[in-house]
Write an enzyme that holds these catalytic residues in place. Structure first.
Site, PDB file in Angstrom:
ATOM      1  N   HIS A 160      -5.753   4.269   6.779  1.00 29.23           N
ATOM      2  CA  HIS A 160      -5.200   5.381   5.999  1.00 29.23           C
ATOM      3  C   HIS A 160      -3.733   5.653   6.337  1.00 29.23           C
ATOM      4  CE1 HIS A 160      -9.021   6.117   4.145  1.00 29.23           C
ATOM      5  NE2 HIS A 160      -9.592   6.317   5.307  1.00 29.23           N
ATOM      6  N   GLU A 168       0.660   5.685   0.522  1.00 26.60           N
ATOM      7  CA  GLU A 168      -0.057   6.922   0.807  1.00 26.60           C
ATOM      8  C   GLU A 168       0.581   8.018  -0.037  1.00 26.60           C
ATOM      9  OE1 GLU A 168      -2.765   6.890   2.525  1.00 26.60           O
ATOM     10  OE2 GLU A 168      -2.494   4.829   3.256  1.00 26.60           O
ATOM     11  N   ASP A 175       0.839  -1.198   0.000  1.00 26.04           N
ATOM     12  CA  ASP A 175       0.000   0.000   0.000  1.00 26.04           C
ATOM     13  C   ASP A 175       0.871   1.245   0.000  1.00 26.04           C
ATOM     14  OD1 ASP A 175      -2.826   1.150   0.310  1.00 26.04           O
ATOM     15  OD2 ASP A 175      -1.733   2.153   1.920  1.00 26.04           O
ATOM     16  N   ASP A 203      -3.233  -0.216   6.388  1.00 29.36           N
ATOM     17  CA  ASP A 203      -4.038  -0.677   5.258  1.00 29.36           C
ATOM     18  C   ASP A 203      -3.515  -2.002   4.700  1.00 29.36           C
ATOM     19  OD1 ASP A 203      -5.565   1.541   5.613  1.00 29.36           O
ATOM     20  OD2 ASP A 203      -4.973   2.556   3.763  1.00 29.36           O
TER      21      ASP A 203
END
Length: 252
Positions: free
Chosen positions: A221, A85, A83, A226
């Site tokens: 988040h 961000e 993942d 995540d």
């Protein structure tokens, strides 16, 4: 099927995991599905039959779990659950601020998590969403340094990503600038959810976490938080989709 259907199915799976062995259908119906308002065993037993999806193995009047027969991921298939961000939605206009993944291989787990200096201010709404502040990334390495470090752990693995096109849109061009080609097999858990949970109206990570009754999600988040949720939902869906016939993840 509604999210409640999938939540009840997962509660049955959880009860079997607690027992660490098969349980009679009548006992599962009584313990998981009956309530003071609806205590009738015949009613709950009929409901139980409709909740036994591909995760469950039935032998007469007993129920067990296929996960006890073969592992996730298959022992011959390294997996990386990943993942990112970012500062926004555009791979061209925005930058990565955090990267995390876990590599699962032959029963081993290797965890990778790095904050990334995007070289630009983090928008306030991204800070509110992720709780990553400009001062948190000021001394962090840039994305190319992080990718050089991560690259050996990505090689040879099937990638599992929630909404894979988004993360790959950021990763592939930046890896290409380093001379690396990311051609791994990819599992998108959104696509898996279309097959495993066809009655689910939404397939975002929050919706999947709710459908699988994960409770309050820690670290939502943030990249590693995540990743952990994506790993949990992928685990459940793998057994729903294989239903007793182990297969490589890339084939699903």
């Amino acid at each position: 099927m509604s999210p409640t259907h999938y939540r009840l199915s997962t509660r049955i799976a959880r009860r079997l995991r607690e027992a660490a062995g098969p349980l009679p259908k009548a006992q599962l119906a009584q313990e998981v599905l009956s309530s003071p308002q609806l205590p009738q065993l015949s009613w709950s037993s009929k409901l139980l039959e409709g909740l036994l999806d591909g995760r469950f193995r039935t032998n007469g009047q007993e129920v067990s779990l296929w996960e006890w027969d073969y592992p996730f991921p298959p022992r011959s298939e390294p997996v990386v659950v990943l993942d990112l961000e970012t500062t926004g939605l555009s791979p061209e206009a925005n930058e990565v601020i955090e990267m995390a993944f876990v590599r699962l291989e032959n029963g081993n787990r290797v965890e990778f998590q790095r904050l990334v200096n995007p070289g630009c201010p983090i928008p306030p709404f991204i800070t509110r969403l992720t709780r990553i502040r400009n001062q948190d990334v000021r001394s962090a390495p840039d994305i190319y340094t992080v990718l050089e470090e991560a690259w050996p752990l990505l090689q040879g693995a099937t990638l599992i990503i929630q909404n894979a096109s988004f993360d790959l849109g950021f990763l592939k061009p930046r890896l290409a600038r380093l001379g690396y080609r990311l051609d791994n097999a990819v599992v998108d858990t959104v696509q898996w959810a279309r097959k495993a949970l066809p009655g689910l109206p939404k397939r975002g990570l929050d919706a999947l976490a709710f459908a699988f009754d994960l409770g309050e999600v820690q670290g939502r988040h943030r990249a590693l938080g995540d990743v952990n949720v994506t790993t949990q939902v992928a685990y459940e869906m793998y057994y729903m989709l294989t239903a007793g016939t182990p297969r490589p993840l890339g084939e699903l």
